[in-house]
Design a protein around this motif. Structure first.
Motif, PDB file in Angstrom:
ATOM      1  N   UNK A   1      10.427  32.549  10.914  1.00 37.97           N
ATOM      2  CA  UNK A   1      10.197  32.480   9.466  1.00 37.97           C
ATOM      3  C   UNK A   1      10.776  33.710   8.781  1.00 37.97           C
ATOM      4  N   UNK A   2      10.925  33.618   7.466  1.00 41.63           N
ATOM      5  CA  UNK A   2      11.447  34.758   6.708  1.00 41.63           C
ATOM      6  C   UNK A   2      10.563  35.989   6.871  1.00 41.63           C
ATOM      7  N   UNK A   3       9.252  35.783   7.009  1.00 35.41           N
ATOM      8  CA  UNK A   3       8.329  36.919   7.098  1.00 35.41           C
ATOM      9  C   UNK A   3       8.416  37.675   8.419  1.00 35.41           C
ATOM     10  N   UNK A   4       8.760  36.970   9.519  1.00 37.90           N
ATOM     11  CA  UNK A   4       8.685  37.601  10.840  1.00 37.90           C
ATOM     12  C   UNK A   4      10.023  37.695  11.577  1.00 37.90           C
ATOM     13  N   UNK A   5      11.032  36.988  11.135  1.00 37.49           N
ATOM     14  CA  UNK A   5      12.312  37.013  11.847  1.00 37.49           C
ATOM     15  C   UNK A   5      12.840  38.441  11.966  1.00 37.49           C
ATOM     16  N   UNK A   6      13.271  38.809  13.176  1.00 37.19           N
ATOM     17  CA  UNK A   6      13.812  40.136  13.419  1.00 37.19           C
ATOM     18  C   UNK A   6      12.784  41.154  13.875  1.00 37.19           C
ATOM     19  N   UNK A   7      11.504  40.806  13.826  1.00 36.25           N
ATOM     20  CA  UNK A   7      10.474  41.724  14.300  1.00 36.25           C
ATOM     21  C   UNK A   7      10.521  41.818  15.825  1.00 36.25           C
ATOM     22  N   UNK A   8      10.034  42.921  16.364  1.00 38.54           N
ATOM     23  CA  UNK A   8       9.908  43.059  17.812  1.00 38.54           C
ATOM     24  C   UNK A   8       8.510  42.587  18.190  1.00 38.54           C
ATOM     25  N   UNK A   9       8.445  41.539  18.997  1.00 37.83           N
ATOM     26  CA  UNK A   9       7.191  40.890  19.335  1.00 37.83           C
ATOM     27  C   UNK A   9       6.877  41.098  20.813  1.00 37.83           C
ATOM     28  N   UNK A  10       5.660  41.548  21.107  1.00 37.75           N
ATOM     29  CA  UNK A  10       5.218  41.641  22.499  1.00 37.75           C
ATOM     30  C   UNK A  10       4.411  40.404  22.857  1.00 37.75           C
ATOM     31  N   UNK A  11       4.704  39.832  24.019  1.00 36.13           N
ATOM     32  CA  UNK A  11       3.954  38.722  24.575  1.00 36.13           C
ATOM     33  C   UNK A  11       3.181  39.261  25.769  1.00 36.13           C
ATOM     34  N   UNK A  12       1.890  39.449  25.594  1.00 40.52           N
ATOM     35  CA  UNK A  12       1.073  40.040  26.653  1.00 40.52           C
ATOM     36  C   UNK A  12       0.259  38.982  27.368  1.00 40.52           C
ATOM     37  N   UNK A  13       0.561  38.734  28.635  1.00 44.45           N
ATOM     38  CA  UNK A  13      -0.151  37.735  29.413  1.00 44.45           C
ATOM     39  C   UNK A  13      -1.449  38.291  29.976  1.00 44.45           C
ATOM     40  N   UNK A  14      -2.523  37.486  29.915  1.00 41.14           N
ATOM     41  CA  UNK A  14      -3.827  37.878  30.446  1.00 41.14           C
ATOM     42  C   UNK A  14      -4.406  36.738  31.275  1.00 41.14           C
ATOM     43  N   UNK A  15      -5.201  37.078  32.269  1.00 33.63           N
ATOM     44  CA  UNK A  15      -5.858  36.079  33.114  1.00 33.63           C
ATOM     45  C   UNK A  15      -7.369  36.277  33.060  1.00 33.63           C
ATOM     46  N   UNK A  16      -8.087  35.359  33.704  1.00 32.97           N
ATOM     47  CA  UNK A  16      -9.526  35.574  33.845  1.00 32.97           C
ATOM     48  C   UNK A  16      -9.786  36.436  35.075  1.00 32.97           C
ATOM     49  N   UNK A  17     -11.037  36.567  35.483  1.00 36.54           N
ATOM     50  CA  UNK A  17     -11.393  37.498  36.544  1.00 36.54           C
ATOM     51  C   UNK A  17     -11.269  36.973  37.955  1.00 36.54           C
ATOM     52  N   UNK A  18     -10.799  35.765  38.136  1.00 37.42           N
ATOM     53  CA  UNK A  18     -10.685  35.204  39.476  1.00 37.42           C
ATOM     54  C   UNK A  18      -9.427  35.733  40.164  1.00 37.42           C
TER      55      UNK A  18
END
Length: 212
Positions: free
Chosen positions: A125-142
């Motif tokens: 989108x116009x508001x977010x294009x070009x931003x640096x985005x982190x994708x942080x993966x998380x799991x449960x406790x198993x």
């Protein structure tokens, strides 16, 4: 069980004889999915805030340099890099997405795609294009720490790959990091499904990322 169709008994008999009924239906977003606009609103760095809303500190020059250096890395981040990213992310606009994967799998599934399409539309989108985005993966406790770290990293990379291939988002604007069992969303119940998530963080707006 009789199958009601407009083709009559002959088609009905053929279906029953085959022992297989295929129902084709469009994939729909689940009740917990966020829309593209909700994602945009959650990740925008400039917002109209109430007097009671917390003020986010600006990125320091050293933190901004760090974000620029790790953006688009194709190899796994070091533990130090992941920890530094987490420290910065704590002060940045973020959202949690419920990205559902099959057990012991990092493959994107059809039921996951509606939420990923909303994310892709938001990030282009116009508001977010070009931003640096982190994708942080998380799991449960198993499971073990090492296993969950690897699984969460592969799942974050799967989301990154989807965004690159489907929405043509430049790889240098996406940072994938695996945090395994760290940072539970529901710390009272480590095994809660809501801990299995992808955290999306706007690490640097377009103007910040571009200026050097």
């Amino acid at each position: 069980m009789w199958v009601q169709t407009i083709s009559g008994k002959r088609l009905r008999a053929a279906i029953l004889a085959s022992g297989l009924v295929v129902i084709a239906a469009p994939q729909k977003a689940s009740a917990g999915d966020l829309s593209a606009q909700q994602i945009i609103d959650g990740l925008k760095t400039s917002k109209t805030r109430s007097l009671s809303a917390p003020t986010r500190p600006a990125l320091s020059p050293s933190d901004l340099d760090f974000v620029r250096n790790v953006r688009g890395k194709t190899r796994s981040l070091s533990m130090g890099d992941r920890d530094h990213l987490a420290e910065i992310a704590a002060q940045r606009p973020k959202i949690d997405l419920d990205i559902n994967f099959d057990f012991d799998s990092a493959a994107v599934t059809p039921r996951t795609e509606p939420q990923l399409h909303s994310l892709g539309k938001a990030l282009t989108s116009d508001e977010l294009a070009g931003s640096v985005i982190m994708l942080g993966g998380h799991t449960d406790g198993k499971g073990s720490d090492a296993y969950n770290h690897d699984l969460s990293e592969r799942r974050a990379e799967a989301v990154k790959r989807f965004l690159i291939e489907t929405y043509k988002i430049p790889a240098e604007n996406l940072v994938a990091a695996g945090y395994g069992k760290e940072g539970y969303k529901n710390s009272a119940d480590p095994f809660s499904p809501e801990n299995r998530r992808v955290e999306v963080v706007n690490m640097a707006a377009k103007e910040q990322a571009a200026n050097k």
